[in-house]
Write an enzyme that holds these catalytic residues in place. Structure first.
Site, PDB file in Angstrom:
ATOM      1  N   HIS A   1     -66.413  25.830  25.599  1.00 43.41           N
ATOM      2  CA  HIS A   1     -65.207  26.265  26.295  1.00 43.41           C
ATOM      3  C   HIS A   1     -64.102  25.288  25.915  1.00 43.41           C
ATOM      4  O   HIS A   1     -64.371  24.164  25.493  1.00 43.41           O
ATOM      5  CB  HIS A   1     -65.468  26.227  27.806  1.00 43.41           C
ATOM      6  CG  HIS A   1     -64.418  26.892  28.625  1.00 43.41           C
ATOM      7  ND1 HIS A   1     -63.255  26.254  28.987  1.00 43.41           N
ATOM      8  CD2 HIS A   1     -64.353  28.128  29.167  1.00 43.41           C
ATOM      9  CE1 HIS A   1     -62.516  27.063  29.717  1.00 43.41           C
ATOM     10  NE2 HIS A   1     -63.160  28.218  29.838  1.00 43.41           N
ATOM     11  N   TYR A   2     -62.857  25.684  26.095  1.00 42.81           N
ATOM     12  CA  TYR A   2     -61.758  24.784  25.734  1.00 42.81           C
ATOM     13  C   TYR A   2     -61.602  23.618  26.704  1.00 42.81           C
ATOM     14  O   TYR A   2     -60.936  22.632  26.405  1.00 42.81           O
ATOM     15  CB  TYR A   2     -60.435  25.543  25.594  1.00 42.81           C
ATOM     16  CG  TYR A   2     -59.900  26.115  26.888  1.00 42.81           C
ATOM     17  CD1 TYR A   2     -59.110  25.353  27.745  1.00 42.81           C
ATOM     18  CD2 TYR A   2     -60.188  27.431  27.258  1.00 42.81           C
ATOM     19  CE1 TYR A   2     -58.624  25.875  28.932  1.00 42.81           C
ATOM     20  CE2 TYR A   2     -59.704  27.965  28.442  1.00 42.81           C
ATOM     21  CZ  TYR A   2     -58.923  27.182  29.272  1.00 42.81           C
ATOM     22  OH  TYR A   2     -58.448  27.702  30.443  1.00 42.81           O
ATOM     23  N   ARG A   3     -62.216  23.693  27.873  1.00 43.37           N
ATOM     24  CA  ARG A   3     -62.097  22.614  28.859  1.00 43.37           C
ATOM     25  C   ARG A   3     -63.077  21.480  28.555  1.00 43.37           C
ATOM     26  O   ARG A   3     -64.065  21.658  27.856  1.00 43.37           O
ATOM     27  CB  ARG A   3     -62.352  23.149  30.259  1.00 43.37           C
ATOM     28  CG  ARG A   3     -61.239  24.048  30.731  1.00 43.37           C
ATOM     29  CD  ARG A   3     -61.395  24.427  32.183  1.00 43.37           C
ATOM     30  NE  ARG A   3     -60.247  25.205  32.602  1.00 43.37           N
ATOM     31  CZ  ARG A   3     -60.314  26.289  33.350  1.00 43.37           C
ATOM     32  NH1 ARG A   3     -61.490  26.727  33.781  1.00 43.37           N
ATOM     33  NH2 ARG A   3     -59.215  26.932  33.688  1.00 43.37           N
TER      34      ARG A   3
END
Length: 181
Positions: free
Chosen positions: A128-130
């Protein structure tokens, strides 16, 4: 094992330096925890072959630490390429976490993400981008509750697997002492 969107992927890279445009990845390790930070899977720990020229270009700090840990010798002896390391790591992760579900977890993970983006894009895209960056919490605790810092000491081995294990233990410590959940 069924892949679970709540599982967390922990990663650590050892590199020849801090600049992705110049330096290279020399070791990768991954662990997967459940959402309660219990380790449920250990991925391959891979020393990635790099040329003698790349290794010789390391600064004194990296020469010293990676030499003392035995990593330089493991890198020289390794036949593993970055592409092979990516394939093996993703094959492991697919057993535990669907693609795009887990944030990238670790300490100073922004640095790892920069190197993944440069040399292991397919693996970087698996996350995920987080981020779950334990070093962010450490910096806040150091400022807001400095007395809490004394209760957790890291070994700082600069070996990928041990570094991840310490990151998980550190977050467990902050969870119990700071967040109290």
């Amino acid at each position: 094992m069924t892949a679970d969107v709540n599982n967390l992927i922990w990663i650590d890279l050892e590199m020849t330096g801090l600049e992705p445009d110049v330096d290279r990845i020399i070791e990768i390790a991954t662990l997967v925890t459940d959402q309660e930070l219990n380790i449920i899977g250990q991925g391959p720990v891979i020393a990635i072959h790099q040329s003698d020229d790349v290794l010789a270009a390391m600064d004194d700090w990296n020469q010293k630490h990676h030499g003392e840990s035995g990593l330089i010798d493991r890198v020289r002896a390794s036949q593993e390429t970055e592409a092979q390391a990516v394939a093996k790591t993703i094959a492991f992760l697919e057993q535990y976490v669907p693609k795009g579900a887990s944030p990238m977890c670790g300490n100073s993970i922004g640095q790892d993400r920069r190197f993944l983006n440069r040399y292991m894009r397919e693996l970087e895209d698996y996350f995920h981008y987080r981020n779950v960056d334990v070093s962010t919490i450490k910096e806040l605790v150091k400022r807001w509750s400095p007395e809490t810092m004394a209760g957790f000491k890291k070994q700082n081995t600069h070996q990928a697997l041990q570094d991840i294990q310490e990151s998980i233990a550190e977050l467990q410590y902050y969870r119990s002492k700071v967040f109290k959940i």
